[in-house]
Design an enzyme around this catalytic site. Structure first.
Site, short mmCIF file in Angstrom:
data_model
loop_
_atom_site.label_atom_id
_atom_site.label_comp_id
_atom_site.label_asym_id
_atom_site.label_seq_id
_atom_site.Cartn_x
_atom_site.Cartn_y
_atom_site.Cartn_z
N ASP A 8 0.86 -1.18 0.00
CA ASP A 8 0.00 0.00 0.00
C ASP A 8 0.89 1.23 0.00
OD1 ASP A 8 -2.04 1.90 0.39
OD2 ASP A 8 -1.90 1.69 2.57
N ASN A 11 1.14 8.69 0.50
CA ASN A 11 2.00 9.86 0.38
C ASN A 11 3.06 9.93 1.48
OD1 ASN A 11 0.97 11.52 -1.96
ND2 ASN A 11 -0.93 11.16 -0.84
N VAL A 14 4.98 3.72 2.77
CA VAL A 14 4.74 2.51 1.99
C VAL A 14 4.58 1.38 3.00
CG1 VAL A 14 5.68 0.86 0.32
CG2 VAL A 14 6.08 3.31 0.01
N VAL A 15 3.41 0.75 3.01
CA VAL A 15 3.13 -0.32 3.97
C VAL A 15 3.19 -1.66 3.24
CG1 VAL A 15 1.56 -1.21 5.72
CG2 VAL A 15 1.63 1.25 5.25
N GLY A 114 -9.22 7.60 -5.35
CA GLY A 114 -7.95 7.04 -4.90
C GLY A 114 -8.05 5.55 -4.66
N ALA A 115 -7.03 4.81 -5.10
CA ALA A 115 -7.06 3.36 -4.96
C ALA A 115 -7.21 2.93 -3.51
CB ALA A 115 -5.78 2.77 -5.56
N ASP A 116 -6.55 3.65 -2.59
CA ASP A 116 -6.62 3.28 -1.18
C ASP A 116 -8.04 3.41 -0.64
OD1 ASP A 116 -6.46 6.05 -1.54
OD2 ASP A 116 -5.41 6.39 0.35
N THR A 139 -2.09 10.82 5.46
CA THR A 139 -1.57 12.15 5.15
C THR A 139 -2.72 13.15 5.08
OG1 THR A 139 0.17 11.09 3.86
CG2 THR A 139 -0.15 13.46 3.54
#
Length: 266
Positions: A8, A11, A14-15, A114-116, A139
């Site tokens: 994932d 901004n 990165v997870v 947004g994809a998330d 963010t």
């Protein structure tokens, strides 16, 4: 062992998360890590960081059979896709318009979602049902609303708590940077305490106020919090019923399964 690496890309962070697919469709999250998001990092820098973290937990690159990616930072799209192929030898499944989600998106331009946010909605429906409100403390802090028909209606986007605090630090020259944490008392006895209380409780009040209005329109909705500061903020917001720090990673696993791991054309 057949493992899925879920990535994932936000901004700020990165997870990375590892799921053991041999345990069925409800495969548990074995472990996860957070890296600072950097547009300047190369494929090799991200790849070596991922390998080092995995080896620390006894996981080898050869055990990664599939990779699923959600990314809201366009310059990193080719970097992460190349990482998947170079370091794990697989074509990554990338969340983008056209993937099978099971959720009808009713906003004006679904391609701009947004994809998330879409991934969170998918995971939230799977775990908690619908109607649903997802609050993601990232963010930016986002509010996503799903109705009882499992249709994504839209939401709200507000500056994240760290962005809000940073604006205060930059525009008020005599105010120091402070940790974003639950303060010892509501009424601060010095500048640092006053700032911590103002940032913390001010943000809680904003989130709670938005949720109050959303629940007036969708009173049956379950409310779930996720994101980096979800566990810090949620206990102070009574309208939040669930806290799911790994919601986005779970959503990537669910979407990979629904699409059988196939990668859609870019």
């Amino acid at each position: 062992m057949s493992l899925l690496l879920a990535v994932d890309v936000g901004n700020t962070n990165v997870v990375l998360g590892i799921f053991d697919l041999t345990q069925g469709p409800d495969a548990p999250l074995i472990c996860s890590w957070r890296l600072a998001t950097s547009r300047e990092r190369t494929v090799d820098e991200y790849g070596l960081s991922a390998l080092a973290l995995m080896r620390h937990r006894g996981i080898e690159a050869s055990q990664i059979k599939h990779v699923a990616i959600s990314c809201v930072v366009p310059p990193l799209h080719p970097i992460l896709m190349a990482l998947s192929k170079t370091y794990f030898g697989v074509e990554a499944f990338y969340v983008e318009p056209g993937v099978k989600t099971g959720v009808k998106v009713l906003i004006d331009n679904p391609a701009e979602l947004g994809a998330d946010r879409l991934v969170n909605a998918v995971a939230g429906i799977e775990k908690y049902g619908a109607p649903l409100i997802v609050v993601d403390f990232g963010t930016a802090t986002t509010f996503d609303v799903v109705n009882a028909k499992k249709e994504y209606l839209g939401g709200l986007i507000t500056p994240g708590v760290k962005i809000s605090a940073e604006a205060l630090f930059q525009r008020a020259s005599r105010l120091p940077r402070v940790e974003i944490a639950e303060p010892e008392r509501l009424v601060g006895r010095n500048t640092v305490q006053a700032m911590q209380a103002g940032i913390f409780y001010g943000y809680i009040g904003m989130v709670d106020g938005i949720l109050q209005r959303l629940l007036e329109e969708c009173p049956e909705a379950q409310v779930v919090a996720t994101g980096g500061l979800g566990r810090v903020m949620a206990p102070h917001i009574p309208r939040i019923q669930h806290v799911s720090p790994d919601l986005t990673l779970d959503g990537l696993r669910i979407l990979w399964l629904r699409n059988q791991g196939g990668r859609r054309p870019a």
